[in-house]
Design a protein around this motif. Structure first.
Motif, PDB file in Angstrom:
ATOM      1  N   GLU A 190      -3.449  -2.299  -6.463  1.00 32.07           N
ATOM      2  CA  GLU A 190      -4.146  -1.979  -7.720  1.00 32.07           C
ATOM      3  C   GLU A 190      -3.391  -2.545  -8.920  1.00 32.07           C
ATOM      4  OE1 GLU A 190      -4.869   2.221  -7.841  1.00 32.07           O
ATOM      5  OE2 GLU A 190      -5.950   2.230  -5.924  1.00 32.07           O
ATOM      6  N   GLY A 191      -2.809  -3.723  -8.714  1.00 32.52           N
ATOM      7  CA  GLY A 191      -2.105  -4.424  -9.786  1.00 32.52           C
ATOM      8  C   GLY A 191      -0.710  -3.919 -10.072  1.00 32.52           C
TER       9      GLY A 191
ATOM     10  N   ASP B 275      -3.686 -13.258 -14.623  1.00 30.73           N
ATOM     11  CA  ASP B 275      -5.071 -12.957 -14.260  1.00 30.73           C
ATOM     12  C   ASP B 275      -5.193 -11.628 -13.509  1.00 30.73           C
ATOM     13  OD1 ASP B 275      -5.947 -15.285 -15.436  1.00 30.73           O
ATOM     14  OD2 ASP B 275      -6.092 -16.424 -13.558  1.00 30.73           O
ATOM     15  N   VAL B 276      -4.140 -11.261 -12.752  1.00 33.69           N
ATOM     16  CA  VAL B 276      -4.185  -9.983 -12.005  1.00 33.69           C
ATOM     17  C   VAL B 276      -3.386  -8.897 -12.708  1.00 33.69           C
ATOM     18  CG1 VAL B 276      -4.594 -11.124  -9.798  1.00 33.69           C
ATOM     19  CG2 VAL B 276      -2.232 -10.642 -10.512  1.00 33.69           C
ATOM     20  N   ASP B 277      -2.961  -9.191 -13.947  1.00 27.01           N
ATOM     21  CA  ASP B 277      -2.292  -8.204 -14.798  1.00 27.01           C
ATOM     22  C   ASP B 277      -0.951  -7.733 -14.217  1.00 27.01           C
ATOM     23  OD1 ASP B 277      -2.174  -6.807 -17.187  1.00 27.01           O
ATOM     24  OD2 ASP B 277      -3.052  -4.995 -16.330  1.00 27.01           O
TER      25      ASP B 277
ATOM     26  N   LYS C 176       0.828  -1.210   0.000  1.00 22.99           N
ATOM     27  CA  LYS C 176       0.000   0.000   0.000  1.00 22.99           C
ATOM     28  C   LYS C 176       0.860   1.258   0.000  1.00 22.99           C
ATOM     29  CE  LYS C 176      -3.927  -2.074   2.462  1.00 22.99           C
ATOM     30  NZ  LYS C 176      -4.674  -2.096   3.751  1.00 22.99           N
ATOM     31  N   ALA C 177       1.930   1.241   0.796  1.00 22.74           N
ATOM     32  CA  ALA C 177       2.822   2.408   0.848  1.00 22.74           C
ATOM     33  C   ALA C 177       3.507   2.621  -0.494  1.00 22.74           C
ATOM     34  CB  ALA C 177       3.852   2.225   1.951  1.00 22.74           C
ATOM     35  N   ALA C 178       3.912   1.532  -1.140  1.00 20.40           N
ATOM     36  CA  ALA C 178       4.569   1.640  -2.445  1.00 20.40           C
ATOM     37  C   ALA C 178       3.629   2.264  -3.472  1.00 20.40           C
ATOM     38  CB  ALA C 178       5.034   0.269  -2.909  1.00 20.40           C
ATOM     39  N   LEU C 179       2.370   1.850  -3.464  1.00 24.30           N
ATOM     40  CA  LEU C 179       1.384   2.426  -4.382  1.00 24.30           C
ATOM     41  C   LEU C 179       1.201   3.916  -4.107  1.00 24.30           C
ATOM     42  CD1 LEU C 179      -0.894   2.108  -6.518  1.00 24.30           C
ATOM     43  CD2 LEU C 179      -2.428   1.583  -4.606  1.00 24.30           C
TER      44      LEU C 179
ATOM     45  N   ILE D 155      -0.657 -13.648  -4.000  1.00 28.88           N
ATOM     46  CA  ILE D 155      -0.636 -12.883  -5.245  1.00 28.88           C
ATOM     47  C   ILE D 155      -1.898 -12.041  -5.369  1.00 28.88           C
ATOM     48  CG2 ILE D 155      -0.844 -13.105  -7.763  1.00 28.88           C
ATOM     49  CD1 ILE D 155       0.994 -15.595  -7.530  1.00 28.88           C
ATOM     50  N   GLU D 156      -3.040 -12.669  -5.137  1.00 31.00           N
ATOM     51  CA  GLU D 156      -4.310 -12.000  -5.356  1.00 31.00           C
ATOM     52  C   GLU D 156      -4.534 -10.852  -4.359  1.00 31.00           C
ATOM     53  OE1 GLU D 156      -4.170 -15.776  -7.368  1.00 31.00           O
ATOM     54  OE2 GLU D 156      -3.806 -15.297  -5.251  1.00 31.00           O
TER      55      GLU D 156
END
Length: 386
Positions: free
Chosen positions: A129-130, A154-156, A102-105, A121-122
């Motif tokens: 957010e992928g 599948d999660v791009d 989350k911090a990286a995003l 992974i999921e």
């Protein structure tokens, strides 16, 4: 402004976070995080070799200001560093993979999820957010390999990092003494260490005992902890060769990065395979004590191959000036593992934001002091590497 809001002035350096982390988590968890292999010689070299790199400021040149952003695989990140893959993250601080993803995003830097981390992974795809990378420990069975690759598609997921530097597990004395070999053992010492770290213990109770979340799908539901080591040994190829990577390259249409390349011989094979990049790494000094530091291997390889593929590095980076030194030696990007785990272990949910803010602040100041406007110009500041 968000970086300033994330910054806690009580912990202005990675060293401060390390000291705080040591006081908050059990000794066995800190030893797992901190330890290297054998006598930990290469672990020490990873950090101290940065002190041999000298950069030159040019104070009187025309200077328009600093841009710390860096482009990598078609995406422009806010700074040229990211969060390296780390196994058993949830052992050191519960829920830390999600905290860091989350911090990286939020701060627009890359996060790499390890196969043997403690979030799936999921789940990481959801919270990031992928926008995450994935490090693959090569499965022994093609069915597991192909299924993991499909889950990533599948999660791009855009970037696959294949780990190549674990032909055998490093002999790590700290882990052996703590009972953290496979299967891990909660001996009386570890139970006592947990009891005197109540914040860690309560958080662990809240989030549950850490487990290899991505791998749960492939485990027999009747598997007990005593059989975990057998499962891991049977499920993963320790030695990764050209043919195994070629099979992945045939399937994977995204960016392919090899992590652990340190020699010219392996670099030539990497180029022949059509990989998009490498992360020069010695696994944080956890695999071979007799090897070079990551930054010395980087310096050698970048001098010859920097125009042929994207060269990144991890190992020993502990500050903004270290990031600048690595970039001056030819890295296009840097990654760090331990500093971010110090951050979450010290500050919990706020640790990811704070650690990124510290490193961004330090790196920007180093660039301003060097009068270097863009990260791509940092090699021009290199004076020497003893």
């Amino acid at each position: 402004m968000s970086d300033l809001l994330s910054y806690d002035p009580r912990y202005p350096s990675i060293g401060d976070l390390k000291k705080k982390a040591k006081k908050r988590i059990p000794k066995f968890a800190f030893d797992y995080l901190e330890g290297g292999c054998n006598e930990e010689v290469n672990l020490l070299k990873n950090e101290t070799d940065f002190n041999d790199i000298t950069l030159m400021p040019q104070y009187l040149k025309k200077y328009e200001g600093v841009d710390t952003s860096a482009e990598l695989f078609g995406h422009r990140y806010d700074a040229p560093f990211g969060i390296a893959p780390i196994g058993l993250q949830g052992l050191m601080w519960p829920n830390s993979p999600e905290i860091l993803a989350k911090a990286a995003l939020k701060h627009n830097i890359p996060y790499i999820l390890s196969t043997v981390s403690t979030s799936s992974i999921e789940r990481i795809a959801e919270v990031s957010e992928g926008k995450f990378w994935y490090q693959l420990y090569h499965p022994a069975k093609t069915t597991m390999r192909d299924d993991i690759l499909q889950r990533l598609r599948d999660v791009d997921c855009k970037v696959l990092v294949v780990l190549v530097d674990v032909p055998s597990f490093g002999i790590r004395y700290r882990e052996i003494k703590a009972g953290l070999s496979m299967p891990p053992k909660m001996n009386i010492n570890n139970i006592f260490q947990s009891c005197i770290r109540p914040a860690w213990s309560l958080s662990t109770l809240q989030h549950g005992i850490p487990e290899f979340a991505t791998l749960k799908k492939y485990m027999d539901k009747s598997l007990n902890m005593g059989q975990l080591g057998q499962f891991m040994n049977a499920s993963f190829d320790k030695r990764v060769d050209v043919d195994k990577i070629a099979a992945i390259r045939d399937q994977w249409k995204g960016k392919l990065v090899l992590k652990g390349v340190v020699s010219e011989q392996d670099m030539e094979k990497t180029l022949a395979l059509g990989a998009d990049g490498i992360i020069v790494s010695n696994h944080g000094g956890r695999q071979i004590d007799a090897g070079e530091s990551s930054v010395r291997s980087l310096h050698t390889l970048a001098a010859k191959y920097s125009d042929k593929l994207t060269i990144m590095m991890d190992g020993g980076v502990r500050s903004g000036p270290d990031i600048a030194r690595a970039m001056a030696c030819g890295a296009k990007f840097t990654f760090m593992g331990r500093p971010f785990m110090y951050g979450v272990s010290a500050l919990g949910k706020k640790g990811g934001d704070h650690t990124i803010a510290v490193l961004k602040t330090q790196f920007k100041q180093a660039m301003e002091q060097l009068c270097c406007e863009k990260v791509e110009a940092l090699p021009e500041t290199l004076i020497s590497f003893k």
